[in-house]
Structures are given as C-alpha cells and as structure tokens.
Design a protein around this motif. Sequence first.
Motif, short mmCIF file in Angstrom:
data_model
loop_
_atom_site.label_atom_id
_atom_site.label_comp_id
_atom_site.label_asym_id
_atom_site.label_seq_id
_atom_site.Cartn_x
_atom_site.Cartn_y
_atom_site.Cartn_z
N GLY A 11 4.10 -3.96 13.66
CA GLY A 11 4.24 -2.94 12.61
C GLY A 11 4.99 -3.46 11.40
N VAL A 12 6.04 -4.23 11.62
CA VAL A 12 6.82 -4.80 10.51
C VAL A 12 5.96 -5.78 9.72
CG1 VAL A 12 8.78 -6.30 9.96
CG2 VAL A 12 9.07 -4.41 11.56
N ARG A 13 5.21 -6.64 10.43
CA ARG A 13 4.35 -7.60 9.73
C ARG A 13 3.29 -6.89 8.90
NH1 ARG A 13 5.07 -10.56 14.65
NH2 ARG A 13 3.13 -9.68 15.50
N MET A 14 2.72 -5.81 9.42
CA MET A 14 1.72 -5.06 8.66
C MET A 14 2.34 -4.37 7.45
SD MET A 14 -1.16 -5.66 9.91
CE MET A 14 -0.55 -7.30 10.23
N ALA A 15 3.55 -3.85 7.61
CA ALA A 15 4.22 -3.21 6.47
C ALA A 15 4.49 -4.24 5.36
CB ALA A 15 5.53 -2.56 6.92
N ILE A 16 4.94 -5.42 5.74
CA ILE A 16 5.19 -6.48 4.75
C ILE A 16 3.88 -6.87 4.06
CG2 ILE A 16 5.87 -8.91 4.49
CD1 ILE A 16 7.95 -8.38 6.70
N ALA A 17 2.80 -6.98 4.84
CA ALA A 17 1.51 -7.33 4.25
C ALA A 17 1.04 -6.26 3.28
CB ALA A 17 0.48 -7.53 5.36
N CYS A 18 1.25 -4.99 3.61
CA CYS A 18 0.85 -3.90 2.71
C CYS A 18 1.65 -3.92 1.41
CB CYS A 18 1.02 -2.56 3.40
SG CYS A 18 -0.20 -2.27 4.70
N VAL A 19 2.95 -4.14 1.51
CA VAL A 19 3.79 -4.20 0.31
C VAL A 19 3.38 -5.37 -0.57
CG1 VAL A 19 6.15 -4.64 -0.49
CG2 VAL A 19 5.74 -3.00 1.34
N ALA A 20 3.14 -6.54 0.07
CA ALA A 20 2.71 -7.71 -0.69
C ALA A 20 1.37 -7.46 -1.36
CB ALA A 20 2.63 -8.93 0.22
N PHE A 21 0.44 -6.83 -0.67
CA PHE A 21 -0.87 -6.55 -1.25
C PHE A 21 -0.74 -5.64 -2.46
CE2 PHE A 21 -4.77 -4.13 -1.67
CZ PHE A 21 -5.72 -5.14 -1.67
N LYS A 22 0.06 -4.58 -2.34
CA LYS A 22 0.23 -3.66 -3.47
C LYS A 22 0.89 -4.36 -4.66
CE LYS A 22 0.20 0.66 -0.96
NZ LYS A 22 0.87 1.88 -0.62
N LYS A 23 1.80 -5.28 -4.37
CA LYS A 23 2.47 -6.00 -5.46
C LYS A 23 1.50 -6.96 -6.13
CE LYS A 23 6.42 -8.85 -6.50
NZ LYS A 23 7.53 -9.62 -6.01
N TRP A 24 0.63 -7.58 -5.38
CA TRP A 24 -0.30 -8.58 -5.93
C TRP A 24 -1.48 -7.92 -6.64
CZ3 TRP A 24 -0.47 -11.60 -0.70
CH2 TRP A 24 0.73 -12.29 -0.54
N ASP A 25 -1.83 -6.68 -6.27
CA ASP A 25 -2.96 -5.99 -6.88
C ASP A 25 -2.49 -5.36 -8.19
OD1 ASP A 25 -5.42 -4.81 -7.28
OD2 ASP A 25 -5.03 -3.11 -5.96
N LYS A 26 -2.51 -6.14 -9.26
CA LYS A 26 -1.96 -5.70 -10.55
C LYS A 26 -2.81 -4.62 -11.21
CE LYS A 26 1.36 -8.79 -10.64
NZ LYS A 26 2.72 -8.41 -10.44
#
Length: 159
Positions: free
Chosen positions: A118-133
Amino acid sequence: DIFSTADNIMRCEVTVADKGSWTSAGSTVQNPSFQSHTNTAVHATYKRGIRFQFHSEGSLYVFNWNKVIASLVSTFVLLRVVHAVVAGLAFFVLPERDVNRRARTHVHEYGKELAAFGVRMAIACVAFKKWDKDKSETISQQELANIFEIGGFNKDLAM
C-alpha cells in the motif's frame, strides 16, 4: 493346436463337443393348414447351430517402459523422495539457491506485506500526479524526458 513361430510359444486349443440342446436361435412354428382345432397341420422348424465360446487362460507379459516409469514416480512420491530431490536441487544446485534458501526460512506476515504494498502504491500515485504536468492522466514522452533530466540524464539520452 496352433503354435507360434517366435521364441515365446503361444498355444490355442480347440475342443469340439456335441451337446444335444438348442442354441439361442430357438424354433419357428408354421401352420400350413388350419381347418379346425382338431384338424391342423403344424410344422416346427428347429434351428441348430454352432456356438463358439472363448476362454482365456494364463497370461502374456510384455515389457512396458511407461508402466515402469509411472510405477517408479508413484513410488517416489509415496515415499516423499521427490520432496527431498526437489529441495536439494532448489537449495544447493540452481543458481537461485540463495534466494530459495532465504524464502524457505522467511516468515511471511500478510499484514506487513500488504501495508508495504500500500505504501509503495501511494508513493507511485503521488509521483505520477507530480510528473503529469498537463493533468491528462497519462505521462507523455516529453514529461518522461523531463523526469530523467531532473534525475541527472542529459535531454538527448532521456529522449
């Protein structure tokens, strides 16, 4: 008597016996002339025949490798030899033997593994939202190149 020409002798005995009885064919009754109950001509045709019955006795053996292998495998499974052989291969012979040994002694705790996932998926979601400008819910090739450029790669290598 019939004998084979091979090394293994096969014998066939034929016995003929006369039995004064009907076969399963039965008889046919014909009434060629019926004038009254007391004046009737009756012809009964009894059918006789030959009945063949085959009785096999003894046994004939043929060596079969598939049967031997199946018997050996079932014996090994029954005696749990397969478990020892597979364990020996996995823990001492295969190149992944170190990983297999650790997996054998590792105590798996489902709750901790689920929390880590769950933590790894949360980090991946946050990173994706940050990268999707451009907020398109996809990462374009240019956005991916920008991510690698931030990570220290030059722009040509990132593309």
